[in-house]
Design an enzyme around this catalytic site. Structure first.
Site, PDB file in Angstrom:
ATOM      1  N   LYS A 198       1.057  -1.207  -0.183  1.00 33.41           N
ATOM      2  CA  LYS A 198      -0.039   0.006   0.551  1.00 33.41           C
ATOM      3  C   LYS A 198       0.887   1.550  -0.083  1.00 33.41           C
ATOM      4  CE  LYS A 198      -2.001   1.441   4.418  1.00 33.41           C
ATOM      5  NZ  LYS A 198      -1.652   2.955   4.010  1.00 33.41           N
ATOM      6  N   ASN A 199       1.990   0.933   1.029  1.00 32.89           N
ATOM      7  CA  ASN A 199       2.684   2.522   0.905  1.00 32.89           C
ATOM      8  C   ASN A 199       3.340   2.743   0.119  1.00 32.89           C
ATOM      9  OD1 ASN A 199       1.065   2.808   3.460  1.00 32.89           O
ATOM     10  ND2 ASN A 199       3.527   2.034   4.695  1.00 32.89           N
ATOM     11  N   CYS A 229      -4.394   8.253   9.666  1.00 36.27           N
ATOM     12  CA  CYS A 229      -4.754   7.580  10.568  1.00 36.27           C
ATOM     13  C   CYS A 229      -5.317   8.192  11.094  1.00 36.27           C
ATOM     14  CB  CYS A 229      -3.572   6.540  10.186  1.00 36.27           C
ATOM     15  SG  CYS A 229      -3.595   5.003  11.228  1.00 36.27           S
ATOM     16  N   ARG A 239      -0.146  14.762  13.150  1.00 32.82           N
ATOM     17  CA  ARG A 239       0.811  14.202  11.858  1.00 32.82           C
ATOM     18  C   ARG A 239       0.918  15.709  11.602  1.00 32.82           C
ATOM     19  NH1 ARG A 239      -0.390   7.796   9.882  1.00 32.82           N
ATOM     20  NH2 ARG A 239       1.221   8.234   8.402  1.00 32.82           N
ATOM     21  N   ASP A 256       4.903   0.925  11.924  1.00 31.67           N
ATOM     22  CA  ASP A 256       3.189  -0.114  11.416  1.00 31.67           C
ATOM     23  C   ASP A 256       3.796  -1.554  11.599  1.00 31.67           C
ATOM     24  OD1 ASP A 256       2.782   2.251  10.260  1.00 31.67           O
ATOM     25  OD2 ASP A 256       3.101   1.756   8.409  1.00 31.67           O
ATOM     26  N   ARG A 262      -8.840   0.220   5.452  1.00 26.89           N
ATOM     27  CA  ARG A 262      -7.655   0.433   4.636  1.00 26.89           C
ATOM     28  C   ARG A 262      -6.635  -0.012   3.857  1.00 26.89           C
ATOM     29  NH1 ARG A 262      -5.426   4.910   8.628  1.00 26.89           N
ATOM     30  NH2 ARG A 262      -4.386   4.868   6.549  1.00 26.89           N
TER      31      ARG A 262
END
Ligand code: UD1
Length: 418
Positions: free
Chosen positions: A22-23, A117, A122, A306, A398
């Site tokens: 995903k990232n 998130c 952030r 993570d 997600r």
């Protein structure tokens, strides 16, 4: 609202294939608008963060196609809109990556402050100061970032922190700037190297990714490409930890073991057996493991934030006491009260959690509060005695594709209510 219902206590056996990260896919999708030609990304998972990024790309004028094999094709020829609507930006923090490529391609971008998130503040100050050093004018009035790149130029930039997103954003903002841009104190995550490889496959001239200094030589134009992003190291890590908790023997295919070497090094100390060969990782665990004395989250190649909550779930049922320090995000212990509901013994002070292992967790009704925390509750439910119900699983959606079918194929008893 969908929930996961899990009957815990079964060992996991079997194999699974890891899809694209995903990232990586998110910044690569953003970077796809740097060309006028079609871009195809292969092996992409069906997860809501990617769906939301595709909605944003469609909203600015891209034609998006997706097939059942996981190929996503973006045709970014006719971009007509320089603005990312507030509702979409709020749903996806990664919308911030679009600033760099939008400014490179259209010289203008208007985007609302991004969401994402629920793991604490952030900020995006490093993104903004880097963009300003590249000559971009940013007006922060009215909740929007109104950016103008008419005077953009190459620059030498020192990042205050090795932020993953800021490194990626600045790489994408610099590809067309005349001359040489140098970014220092960059993030070194594998997803940064993947972005460099992707940009270079489109004709860019970027080097140094994976080290703390990245050099971008400006080019005039990029072309289309078909590209296979790296596999998801966090998904791989999550299933490895699931097997460590439940006992059993699973094998992951299509992974890159080096990307989770910090996890493998940790688990190898707990008496589970991990072996790696090419793109395969096998893990064998006999159930209750030894606690790890310390887990400190750190920038890559340190232990990833993570995977911190998933490791915490494992520590709750390990033998001994573990100290977990979260050094990247300030409120990444939100899942602790949920784990305590399941019988865990955890104390949190500031950014440190002390986890005293108990013989077993018990089933309970719990709620996901964020993406990775939600995954850790599923793992806790798989290892617990009795039935666990995990609510608010839209957080998990997600980033995790087909979690229930994948775990069921490994022998777990888990279903999803509609
Ligand atoms: C990315 C990952 C996320 C992961 C995180 C850290 C994506 C889509 N997400 O998030 O899954 O948890 O890296 O590995 O790739 N910071 C600032 N100012 C900024 C930017 C960041 O202070 O302008 C701080 C953050 O608050 C945080 C730290 O830097 O404390 C790291 O954040 P960053 O690396 O930017 O994370 P993301 O790119 O958002």
């Amino acid at each position: 609202m969908s929930r996961y219902i899990i009957e815990g206590g079964r060992p996991l056996e079997g194999c699974l294939r890891i899809k694209a990260a995903k990232n990586s896919v998110l910044p690569l999708l953003a970077a796809s608008i740097l060309t006028q030609e079609k871009v195809t990304l292969q092996n992409c998972p069906q997860i809501s963060d990617i769906k939301n990024m595709l909605k944003i790309l469609t909203g600015i004028g891209c034609v998006v196609e997706r097939d059942d094999e996981g190929n996503i094709t973006i045709d970014p020829k006719d971009l007509y809109c320089e603005q990312i609507p507030c509702v979409l930006a709020k749903e996806l923090r990664s919308s911030v990556f679009l600033m760099g490529p939008m400014l490179s391609r259209m010289k203008k971008a208007k985007i609302s402050y991004p969401g994402g998130c629920e793991i604490g503040m952030r900020p995006i100050d490093i993104h903004l100061s880097g963009l300003r050093e590249l000559g971009i004018v940013i007006d922060e009035e009215s909740g929007y970032l109104d950016c103008d790149a008419a005077g953009a130029h190459a620059a030498q930039i020192l990042l205050d922190l090795p932020s993953v997103g800021a490194t990626e954003n600045l790489m994408m903002a610099s590809v067309f700037n005349k001359g040489t841009t140098v970014l220092r104190n960059c993030a070194k995550e594998p997803e940064i190297t993947d972005l460099q490889n992707f940009l270079n496959a489109m004709g860019a001239r970027v080097s140094g990714a994976g080290s703390s200094m990245i050099v971008i030589e400006g080019v005039n134009k990029l072309h289309g490409v078909t590209y296979r992003p790296i596999p998801d190291r966090i998904i791989a890590g999550t299933y490895i930890i699931a097997a460590a908790m439940c006992g059993g023997n699973i094998c992951l295919e299509g992974a890159i073991p080096e990307h989770i070497s910090s996890l493998i090094a940790k688990l190898s100390k707990t008496a589970c057996k991990i072996s790696c060969k090419n793109d395969k990782i096998s893990i064998r665990s006999k159930g209750r493991l030894k606690s790890l004395e310390r887990i400190d989250t750190m920038y890559y190649p340190g232990f990833p934030t993570d995977l911190q909550t998933q490791m915490m779930a494992l520590q709750t049922i390990s033998r001994g006491t573990s100290v977990i320090a979260e050094n990247i995000f300030e409120t990444r212990f939100k899942t602790v009260p949920q784990l305590i509901k399941m019988g865990a013994d955890i104390t949190v002070r500031d950014r440190t959690a002390v986890v005293r292992g108990v013989p077993r967790l018990h089933g309970a009704q719990v709620s996901a509060t964020d993406l990775r925390g939600g995954a850790s509750l599923v793992l806790a439910g798989l290892a617990a005695e009795g039935v666990t119900e995990v609510k608010d699983i839209y957080h998990i959606d997600r980033g995790y594709e087909d979690m229930a079918p994948i775990l069921s194929s490994l022998g777990a008893k888990i279903s999803r209510t509609v």
